[in-house]
Design a protein around this motif. Structure first.
Motif, PDB file in Angstrom:
ATOM      1  N   THR A  50       0.817  -1.214   0.000  1.00 38.55           N
ATOM      2  CA  THR A  50       0.000   0.000   0.000  1.00 38.55           C
ATOM      3  C   THR A  50       0.850   1.263   0.000  1.00 38.55           C
ATOM      4  N   LEU A  51       2.033   1.188   0.602  1.00 35.68           N
ATOM      5  CA  LEU A  51       2.940   2.337   0.601  1.00 35.68           C
ATOM      6  C   LEU A  51       3.455   2.608  -0.812  1.00 35.68           C
ATOM      7  N   ILE A  52       3.750   1.536  -1.551  1.00 35.23           N
ATOM      8  CA  ILE A  52       4.222   1.693  -2.930  1.00 35.23           C
ATOM      9  C   ILE A  52       3.128   2.320  -3.782  1.00 35.23           C
ATOM     10  N   VAL A  53       1.904   1.822  -3.638  1.00 37.30           N
ATOM     11  CA  VAL A  53       0.789   2.347  -4.427  1.00 37.30           C
ATOM     12  C   VAL A  53       0.522   3.808  -4.073  1.00 37.30           C
ATOM     13  N   LYS A  54       0.648   4.133  -2.803  1.00 38.68           N
ATOM     14  CA  LYS A  54       0.426   5.515  -2.356  1.00 38.68           C
ATOM     15  C   LYS A  54       1.433   6.462  -3.014  1.00 38.68           C
ATOM     16  N   LYS A  55       2.679   6.038  -3.088  1.00 41.22           N
ATOM     17  CA  LYS A  55       3.708   6.874  -3.718  1.00 41.22           C
ATOM     18  C   LYS A  55       3.482   6.988  -5.224  1.00 41.22           C
ATOM     19  N   LEU A  56       3.081   5.875  -5.867  1.00 45.00           N
ATOM     20  CA  LEU A  56       2.939   5.876  -7.321  1.00 45.00           C
ATOM     21  C   LEU A  56       1.681   6.595  -7.803  1.00 45.00           C
ATOM     22  N   ARG A  57       0.655   6.679  -6.983  1.00 43.89           N
ATOM     23  CA  ARG A  57      -0.579   7.343  -7.410  1.00 43.89           C
ATOM     24  C   ARG A  57      -0.402   8.853  -7.569  1.00 43.89           C
ATOM     25  N   ARG A  58       0.680   9.387  -7.088  1.00 43.93           N
ATOM     26  CA  ARG A  58       0.963  10.808  -7.291  1.00 43.93           C
ATOM     27  C   ARG A  58       1.318  11.081  -8.752  1.00 43.93           C
ATOM     28  N   HIS A  59       1.852  10.054  -9.438  1.00 42.48           N
ATOM     29  CA  HIS A  59       2.327  10.233 -10.809  1.00 42.48           C
ATOM     30  C   HIS A  59       1.380   9.663 -11.863  1.00 42.48           C
ATOM     31  N   CYS A  60       0.750   8.519 -11.583  1.00 44.89           N
ATOM     32  CA  CYS A  60      -0.118   7.880 -12.574  1.00 44.89           C
ATOM     33  C   CYS A  60      -1.095   6.934 -11.886  1.00 44.89           C
ATOM     34  N   HIS A  61      -2.094   6.474 -12.649  1.00 43.78           N
ATOM     35  CA  HIS A  61      -3.090   5.547 -12.123  1.00 43.78           C
ATOM     36  C   HIS A  61      -2.411   4.217 -11.809  1.00 43.78           C
ATOM     37  N   THR A  62      -2.649   3.667 -10.605  1.00 46.08           N
ATOM     38  CA  THR A  62      -1.937   2.479 -10.135  1.00 46.08           C
ATOM     39  C   THR A  62      -2.900   1.493  -9.505  1.00 46.08           C
ATOM     40  N   THR A  63      -2.699   0.190  -9.798  1.00 50.95           N
ATOM     41  CA  THR A  63      -3.459  -0.875  -9.143  1.00 50.95           C
ATOM     42  C   THR A  63      -2.511  -2.014  -8.808  1.00 50.95           C
ATOM     43  N   ILE A  64      -2.789  -2.717  -7.714  1.00 53.91           N
ATOM     44  CA  ILE A  64      -1.976  -3.856  -7.302  1.00 53.91           C
ATOM     45  C   ILE A  64      -2.439  -5.085  -8.083  1.00 53.91           C
ATOM     46  N   VAL A  65      -1.492  -5.758  -8.718  1.00 56.05           N
ATOM     47  CA  VAL A  65      -1.804  -6.977  -9.463  1.00 56.05           C
ATOM     48  C   VAL A  65      -1.628  -8.196  -8.570  1.00 56.05           C
ATOM     49  N   SER A  66      -0.455  -8.315  -7.934  1.00 51.94           N
ATOM     50  CA  SER A  66      -0.227  -9.460  -7.048  1.00 51.94           C
ATOM     51  C   SER A  66       0.842  -9.130  -6.023  1.00 51.94           C
ATOM     52  N   VAL A  67       0.732  -9.809  -4.883  1.00 48.52           N
ATOM     53  CA  VAL A  67       1.715  -9.713  -3.812  1.00 48.52           C
ATOM     54  C   VAL A  67       2.014 -11.134  -3.375  1.00 48.52           C
ATOM     55  N   GLY A  68       3.294 -11.519  -3.371  1.00 48.49           N
ATOM     56  CA  GLY A  68       3.636 -12.882  -3.000  1.00 48.49           C
ATOM     57  C   GLY A  68       5.082 -12.983  -2.564  1.00 48.49           C
ATOM     58  N   PRO A  69       5.530 -14.213  -2.288  1.00 51.85           N
ATOM     59  CA  PRO A  69       6.924 -14.389  -1.871  1.00 51.85           C
ATOM     60  C   PRO A  69       7.869 -14.089  -3.030  1.00 51.85           C
ATOM     61  N   ALA A  70       9.086 -13.634  -2.691  1.00 52.81           N
ATOM     62  CA  ALA A  70      10.045 -13.236  -3.715  1.00 52.81           C
ATOM     63  C   ALA A  70      10.544 -14.432  -4.523  1.00 52.81           C
TER      64      ALA A  70
END
Length: 126
Positions: A50-70
């Motif tokens: 959510t922190l990444i999306v919060k930072k990126l929404r300042r520049h362009c439309h952003t949605t989370i696709v997936s979150v998982g283990p590296a």
């Protein structure tokens, strides 16, 4: 370590650089990669999505696709077992005229009960 894939609405390289610059400023990011063809940003590290999306929404439309283990765990290849299909014999239906006669004279009674709890708007006479 998490692998976070985020979909971005990127138009040009300038927008891409702004997005990468804003994500690299977050502590805990290990690697960043951008797929301009698929318009996806992949971030690997110990970061909240959510922190990444919060930072990126300042520049362009952003949605989370997936979150998982590296790293995906390595799967062991097992030899496929040969399974022989079992032969199933069809059930034999025995015709009994007594059963038909009984059903004709004694039809099955179906009763429906409705509770007030199931339908609170039903009419109830007290």
């Amino acid at each position: 370590m998490q692998k976070i894939i985020v979909s971005l609405d990127l138009h040009d390289d300038r927008c891409k650089q702004k997005a990468m610059r804003s994500v690299t400023g977050i502590s805990g990011v290990d690697s960043i990669s951008v797929d301009m063809k698929g318009k996806k940003l992949t971030v690997i590290g110990d970061v909240d999505a959510t922190l990444i999306v919060k930072k990126l929404r300042r520049h362009c439309h952003t949605t989370i696709v997936s979150v998982g283990p590296a790293k995906e765990p390595e799967k062991k290849k097992e030899e496929p077992k040969k399974v022989e299909p079992k032969k199933v014999e069809p059930k034999k239906i025995v015709y009994d005229p007594v059963v038909d006669a009984y059903r004709a004279y004694n039809p099955q009674m179906i009763t429906y009960y409705q509770s007030v709890e199931e339908n609170p708007n039903a009419c109830v006479i007290c």
